[in-house]
Scaffold this motif. Structure first.
Motif, PDB file in Angstrom:
ATOM      1  N   GLU A  89      57.464  10.985  53.535  1.00 47.49           N
ATOM      2  CA  GLU A  89      57.880   9.633  53.155  1.00 47.49           C
ATOM      3  C   GLU A  89      59.207   9.265  53.798  1.00 47.49           C
ATOM      4  OE1 GLU A  89      55.743   9.994  48.736  1.00 47.49           O
ATOM      5  OE2 GLU A  89      57.926  10.072  48.945  1.00 47.49           O
ATOM      6  N   ASP A  90      60.121  10.230  53.857  1.00 46.54           N
ATOM      7  CA  ASP A  90      61.433   9.948  54.445  1.00 46.54           C
ATOM      8  C   ASP A  90      61.325   9.742  55.947  1.00 46.54           C
ATOM      9  OD1 ASP A  90      64.299   9.645  53.972  1.00 46.54           O
ATOM     10  OD2 ASP A  90      64.533  11.467  55.160  1.00 46.54           O
ATOM     11  N   THR A  91      60.457  10.520  56.599  1.00 47.24           N
ATOM     12  CA  THR A  91      60.234  10.324  58.041  1.00 47.24           C
ATOM     13  C   THR A  91      59.732   8.911  58.304  1.00 47.24           C
ATOM     14  OG1 THR A  91      59.746  12.669  58.399  1.00 47.24           O
ATOM     15  CG2 THR A  91      58.941  11.123  60.051  1.00 47.24           C
ATOM     16  N   HIS A  92      58.757   8.477  57.532  1.00 42.39           N
ATOM     17  CA  HIS A  92      58.203   7.129  57.691  1.00 42.39           C
ATOM     18  C   HIS A  92      59.273   6.072  57.406  1.00 42.39           C
ATOM     19  CE1 HIS A  92      55.053   4.070  57.762  1.00 42.39           C
ATOM     20  NE2 HIS A  92      55.544   3.591  56.637  1.00 42.39           N
ATOM     21  N   ARG A  93      60.068   6.315  56.373  1.00 38.50           N
ATOM     22  CA  ARG A  93      61.126   5.362  55.977  1.00 38.50           C
ATOM     23  C   ARG A  93      62.183   5.222  57.063  1.00 38.50           C
ATOM     24  NH1 ARG A  93      66.190   5.431  53.076  1.00 38.50           N
ATOM     25  NH2 ARG A  93      66.314   7.689  53.304  1.00 38.50           N
ATOM     26  N   MET A  94      62.668   6.339  57.601  1.00 35.23           N
ATOM     27  CA  MET A  94      63.732   6.286  58.594  1.00 35.23           C
ATOM     28  C   MET A  94      63.234   5.716  59.919  1.00 35.23           C
ATOM     29  SD  MET A  94      66.229   7.214  56.794  1.00 35.23           S
ATOM     30  CE  MET A  94      67.666   7.596  57.781  1.00 35.23           C
ATOM     31  N   GLU A  95      61.964   5.948  60.236  1.00 39.48           N
ATOM     32  CA  GLU A  95      61.385   5.338  61.433  1.00 39.48           C
ATOM     33  C   GLU A  95      61.387   3.821  61.328  1.00 39.48           C
ATOM     34  OE1 GLU A  95      60.434   6.417  64.252  1.00 39.48           O
ATOM     35  OE2 GLU A  95      60.250   8.589  64.032  1.00 39.48           O
ATOM     36  N   GLY A  96      61.287   3.312  60.096  1.00 38.30           N
ATOM     37  CA  GLY A  96      61.218   1.878  59.896  1.00 38.30           C
ATOM     38  C   GLY A  96      62.556   1.168  59.922  1.00 38.30           C
ATOM     39  N   LEU A  97      63.660   1.933  59.911  1.00 37.58           N
ATOM     40  CA  LEU A  97      64.974   1.300  59.929  1.00 37.58           C
ATOM     41  C   LEU A  97      65.376   0.933  61.355  1.00 37.58           C
ATOM     42  CD1 LEU A  97      66.919   3.493  57.340  1.00 37.58           C
ATOM     43  CD2 LEU A  97      65.717   1.338  56.976  1.00 37.58           C
ATOM     44  N   GLN A  98      66.130  -0.130  61.478  1.00 36.78           N
ATOM     45  CA  GLN A  98      66.496  -0.663  62.782  1.00 36.78           C
ATOM     46  C   GLN A  98      67.554   0.204  63.464  1.00 36.78           C
ATOM     47  OE1 GLN A  98      68.301  -4.532  62.636  1.00 36.78           O
ATOM     48  NE2 GLN A  98      67.570  -5.109  64.662  1.00 36.78           N
ATOM     49  N   GLY A  99      67.459   0.330  64.790  1.00 38.11           N
ATOM     50  CA  GLY A  99      68.482   1.020  65.564  1.00 38.11           C
ATOM     51  C   GLY A  99      68.170   2.487  65.794  1.00 38.11           C
ATOM     52  N   ASP A 100      69.184   3.220  66.279  1.00 34.03           N
ATOM     53  CA  ASP A 100      69.004   4.628  66.573  1.00 34.03           C
ATOM     54  C   ASP A 100      69.247   5.469  65.320  1.00 34.03           C
ATOM     55  OD1 ASP A 100      71.723   4.555  66.217  1.00 34.03           O
ATOM     56  OD2 ASP A 100      72.235   4.977  68.309  1.00 34.03           O
ATOM     57  N   ASP A 101      69.286   6.803  65.494  1.00 33.61           N
ATOM     58  CA  ASP A 101      69.463   7.692  64.354  1.00 33.61           C
ATOM     59  C   ASP A 101      70.751   7.402  63.589  1.00 33.61           C
ATOM     60  OD1 ASP A 101      67.133   8.847  65.140  1.00 33.61           O
ATOM     61  OD2 ASP A 101      67.997  10.768  65.754  1.00 33.61           O
ATOM     62  N   SER A 102      71.831   7.170  64.322  1.00 33.98           N
ATOM     63  CA  SER A 102      73.118   6.885  63.685  1.00 33.98           C
ATOM     64  C   SER A 102      73.035   5.627  62.825  1.00 33.98           C
ATOM     65  CB  SER A 102      74.215   6.723  64.739  1.00 33.98           C
ATOM     66  OG  SER A 102      74.350   7.890  65.511  1.00 33.98           O
ATOM     67  N   ALA A 103      72.418   4.591  63.376  1.00 36.80           N
ATOM     68  CA  ALA A 103      72.287   3.334  62.638  1.00 36.80           C
ATOM     69  C   ALA A 103      71.495   3.533  61.357  1.00 36.80           C
ATOM     70  CB  ALA A 103      71.625   2.282  63.526  1.00 36.80           C
ATOM     71  N   ALA A 104      70.445   4.351  61.425  1.00 39.26           N
ATOM     72  CA  ALA A 104      69.619   4.601  60.243  1.00 39.26           C
ATOM     73  C   ALA A 104      70.407   5.344  59.170  1.00 39.26           C
ATOM     74  CB  ALA A 104      68.375   5.403  60.646  1.00 39.26           C
ATOM     75  N   VAL A 105      71.159   6.366  59.567  1.00 40.19           N
ATOM     76  CA  VAL A 105      71.953   7.142  58.605  1.00 40.19           C
ATOM     77  C   VAL A 105      72.986   6.257  57.915  1.00 40.19           C
ATOM     78  CG1 VAL A 105      73.673   8.967  58.367  1.00 40.19           C
ATOM     79  CG2 VAL A 105      71.617   9.365  59.736  1.00 40.19           C
ATOM     80  N   PHE A 106      73.742   5.498  58.699  1.00 44.10           N
ATOM     81  CA  PHE A 106      74.799   4.684  58.104  1.00 44.10           C
ATOM     82  C   PHE A 106      74.243   3.499  57.329  1.00 44.10           C
ATOM     83  CE2 PHE A 106      77.446   6.864  61.345  1.00 44.10           C
ATOM     84  CZ  PHE A 106      78.387   7.383  60.472  1.00 44.10           C
ATOM     85  N   ALA A 107      73.087   2.964  57.755  1.00 44.19           N
ATOM     86  CA  ALA A 107      72.455   1.896  56.980  1.00 44.19           C
ATOM     87  C   ALA A 107      72.099   2.406  55.582  1.00 44.19           C
ATOM     88  CB  ALA A 107      71.211   1.390  57.697  1.00 44.19           C
ATOM     89  N   ASP A 108      71.636   3.644  55.511  1.00 45.05           N
ATOM     90  CA  ASP A 108      71.283   4.235  54.225  1.00 45.05           C
ATOM     91  C   ASP A 108      72.512   4.395  53.333  1.00 45.05           C
ATOM     92  OD1 ASP A 108      68.799   4.808  53.165  1.00 45.05           O
ATOM     93  OD2 ASP A 108      69.022   6.972  53.387  1.00 45.05           O
ATOM     94  N   LEU A 109      73.684   4.580  53.959  1.00 43.38           N
ATOM     95  CA  LEU A 109      74.935   4.726  53.215  1.00 43.38           C
ATOM     96  C   LEU A 109      75.674   3.391  53.076  1.00 43.38           C
ATOM     97  CD1 LEU A 109      76.172   8.047  54.844  1.00 43.38           C
ATOM     98  CD2 LEU A 109      75.266   7.755  52.535  1.00 43.38           C
TER      99      LEU A 109
END
Length: 391
Positions: free
Chosen positions: A357-377
């Motif tokens: 579920e988390d893999t699917h969720r993070m794939e759906g967030l905009q930008g690269d890996d960094s953008a996904a991590v910080f968007a979550d925070l």
């Protein structure tokens, strides 16, 4: 070195001595580090640095038998990532709109079936490093001042949907002064809770951001911003006399040099044992203040120096707990309890569901890996260092 998300274009990469691509799917970030966010004086209160290993308490040990990772474990992860990768990244506006409609990615009560009773807690885990004073971009483990873990618990009956997490104000910031993570039963050292019940706003202002402070001898010193190195999911489990912190990494898709050097694995686990504050701390690991445990928790130590860690222990700043490496990966941490019915869900199954579920969720967030991590925070990625995979 930074990472890009699945579906993003990548530049050609160099090869190492064995001819394998180094940092595949990752790009080097050439942006300069943003200016410091705050200034503090030298006389401000700080946590004491803990650099020594300590003897192993008998109640924190297992039987010492190590088992190899399950066959095909790494291949299963790659196949799953490839499957998600084919979908590509979703449109950022579409994801944000769904998040507004559905609320938090944490969908409480949505998990079908009964979560195994020996899963004491589950949630999202983030790994960060911070360079030594004046070093914004560590070029080796020696340049790292300290490593950190952020735990963001979610409800035991929750599943992860699309979007980012709400700021529930329940995050914990855990400091690992030893810089690297223990990898086997021979590796055991202290970590401590630096912040509990922390909001994302608090983490942004008091942890993620760079700072400066003044000393009489060296003048103004620069404390660099925290750098993300991984994101994933975790569970805290009980196997009787022991507790375990088991995790699966979602980002980056492929572990790089930085992740390997600090001891991260695709799937890993530690035995965790909480120190009784009534006893004198081992040499070199004392903190200025003990955790403010209520009588209920103090009574549960029953006079022992160490007890199996419970999630509630981690809700108190200055809690010290022992991390003991497990070379068997998550196998021991996810063993079903004795007497569990055959048709009941196993702890490993819940962990794998959450990771998917988390893999699917993070794939759906905009930008690269960094953008996904910080968007979550709930932070802007451009204000902080990129997710680092190589030194």
């Amino acid at each position: 070195m930074t990472t890009t998300r699945s579906g993003a274009k990548t530049e050609p990469v160099s090869k190492n001595e064995s001819g394998e691509g180094v940092g595949s799917k990752h790009q080097l970030d050439t942006k300069t580090t943003p200016p410091p966010k705050r200034t503090k004086k030298d006389d401000s209160k700080k946590q004491q640095n803990i650099e020594d290993t300590i003897p192993s308490p008998t109640e924190a040990y297992g039987d010492g038998k190590n088992q190899p990772p399950a066959k095909g474990e790494n291949k299963d992860k790659k196949d799953k990532r490839d499957q998600h990768g084919k979908k590509g990244r979703k449109n950022g506006a579409e994801t944000q709109e769904k998040t507004r409609q559905n609320g938090s990615a944490e969908q409480k009560g949505a998990r079908e079936g009964v979560v195994p009773s020996n899963i004491l807690e589950k949630g999202i885990i983030y790994f960060f490093i911070r360079g030594r004073v004046g070093i914004d971009e560590p070029s080796s483990v020696d340049d790292i001042r300290r490593s950190y873990i952020i735990l963001r618990p979610i409800a035991k009956d929750a599943k992860l949907a699309e979007g980012t997490l709400d700021d529930a104000g329940n995050s914990r910031l855990i400091a690992i002064p030893k810089k690297v993570l223990p990898s086997s039963g021979r590796d055991r050292w202290i970590a401590f809770v630096e912040k509990s019940h922390a909001s994302f706003k608090t983490l942004k202002e008091e942890f993620l951001s760079a700072s400066e402070y003044t000393t009489k001898t060296a003048g103004v010193r620069h404390n660099p911003a925290a750098t993300p190195v991984a994101e994933g999911i975790y569970v805290i489990t009980s196997t009787g006399r022991e507790s375990h912190l088991a995790y699966m990494i979602t980002l980056p898709e492929e572990l790089g040099e930085v992740q390997r050097e600090i001891g991260l694995k695709d799937k890993g686990s530690f035995i965790i044992s909480t120190r009784n504050p009534k006893y004198e701390a081992p040499k070199g690991v004392a903190l200025p203040k003990a955790p403010d445990y209520p009588k209920e928790i103090l009574d549960e130590f029953r006079g022992l120096r160490w007890v199996a860690t419970q999630p509630k222990h981690l809700d108190f700043p200055n809690t010290q707990f022992l991390l003991i490496g497990e070379s068997s990966g998550i196998q021991k941490a996810t063993e079903p309890q004795k007497g569990q019915e055959e048709d009941q869900e196993k702890p490993r199954e819940e962990l794998e569901k959450l990771e998917d579920e988390d893999t699917h969720r993070m794939e759906g967030l905009q930008g690269d890996d960094s953008a996904a991590v910080f968007a979550d925070l709930h932070a802007r990625a451009q204000d902080y260092p990129k997710l680092q995979t190589t030194f």
